[in-house]
Write a protein that holds these residues in place. Structure first.
Motif, short mmCIF file in Angstrom:
data_model
loop_
_atom_site.label_atom_id
_atom_site.label_comp_id
_atom_site.label_asym_id
_atom_site.label_seq_id
_atom_site.Cartn_x
_atom_site.Cartn_y
_atom_site.Cartn_z
N ALA A 69 0.19 -1.08 0.40
CA ALA A 69 0.25 0.59 0.03
C ALA A 69 1.17 1.89 0.57
O ALA A 69 0.52 2.11 -0.79
N TRP A 70 2.16 0.88 0.82
CA TRP A 70 3.25 2.26 0.22
C TRP A 70 3.36 2.81 -0.87
O TRP A 70 3.49 3.88 -0.65
N ALA A 71 3.68 1.55 -1.31
CA ALA A 71 4.59 1.22 -2.56
C ALA A 71 3.47 2.22 -3.51
O ALA A 71 3.68 3.28 -4.55
N ALA A 77 1.37 9.25 -5.49
CA ALA A 77 1.64 10.72 -6.13
C ALA A 77 3.15 11.41 -6.60
O ALA A 77 3.19 11.99 -7.07
N ILE A 78 4.21 10.47 -6.33
CA ILE A 78 5.01 10.76 -7.77
C ILE A 78 4.60 10.63 -9.26
O ILE A 78 4.90 11.94 -9.76
N LEU A 79 3.82 10.09 -9.59
CA LEU A 79 3.45 10.11 -11.23
C LEU A 79 2.51 11.58 -10.83
O LEU A 79 3.10 12.08 -11.86
N ASP A 84 4.33 17.87 -13.59
CA ASP A 84 4.48 19.09 -13.79
C ASP A 84 5.85 19.64 -13.38
O ASP A 84 6.35 20.77 -12.55
N ILE A 85 7.14 18.46 -13.06
CA ILE A 85 7.81 19.17 -12.95
C ILE A 85 8.76 18.43 -13.50
O ILE A 85 8.97 17.38 -14.67
N VAL A 94 11.36 11.87 -6.40
CA VAL A 94 11.47 10.11 -5.66
C VAL A 94 12.04 9.59 -4.62
O VAL A 94 12.45 8.78 -3.65
N ALA A 95 13.71 10.60 -4.92
CA ALA A 95 14.53 9.85 -4.09
C ALA A 95 14.16 10.25 -2.08
O ALA A 95 14.81 9.20 -1.66
N THR A 96 13.81 11.65 -2.77
CA THR A 96 13.82 12.13 -0.85
C THR A 96 12.24 11.05 -0.75
O THR A 96 11.99 10.28 0.76
#
Length: 125
Positions: A69-71, A77-79, A84-85, A94-96
């Motif tokens: 679930a975390w992944a 969230a990352i997608l 926009d970046i 994503v590293a953070t």
């Protein structure tokens, strides 16, 4: 409706379907078929019936539910943020994110399950 779309469709749609398709849809307001929507990249799958749709959605939901679930939450969230970046900013983000997720037991469980050739049992949120 006699006004310009103002809820973000004109900003988001060209990124999804390309400028030409977005302009076509926005300026004409025409209806499109499911296959045309798939060809444009507006939808990822098309089903021939409601029953096939229901079965397809259930299959996708099952596949997602078997993941950490975390992944899943992080991937979504990352997608969303990456739209926009820049790529470089996305990699830093994503590293953070992943550094924070190392505290979860799911990574350890995934590795153990892989080595033991079994399905992982992930923690609940």
């Amino acid at each position: 409706m006699a006004i310009v779309a103002d809820l973000g469709a004109l900003q988001r749609l060209p990124r999804i379907v390309g400028y030409g398709n977005a302009a076509d849809l926005a300026l004409t307001g025409r209806r499109i078929t499911a296959m045309e929507a798939k060809e444009m990249g507006l939808v990822s799958r098309v089903f021939d019936s409601k029953q096939e749709l229901d079965a397809g959605v259930a299959k996708i939901a099952k596949e997602i539910s078997e993941k950490s679930a975390w992944a899943v939450m992080g991937t979504k969230a990352i997608l969303l943020r990456s739209r926009d970046i820049t790529v470089e900013q996305g990699l830093e983000h994503v590293a953070t994110w992943n550094a924070a997720m190392l505290r979860s037991n799911d990574l350890e469980e995934a590795i153990k399950a892989f080595l033991e050739k079994r399905k992982p049992v992930f923690s609940k949120l």
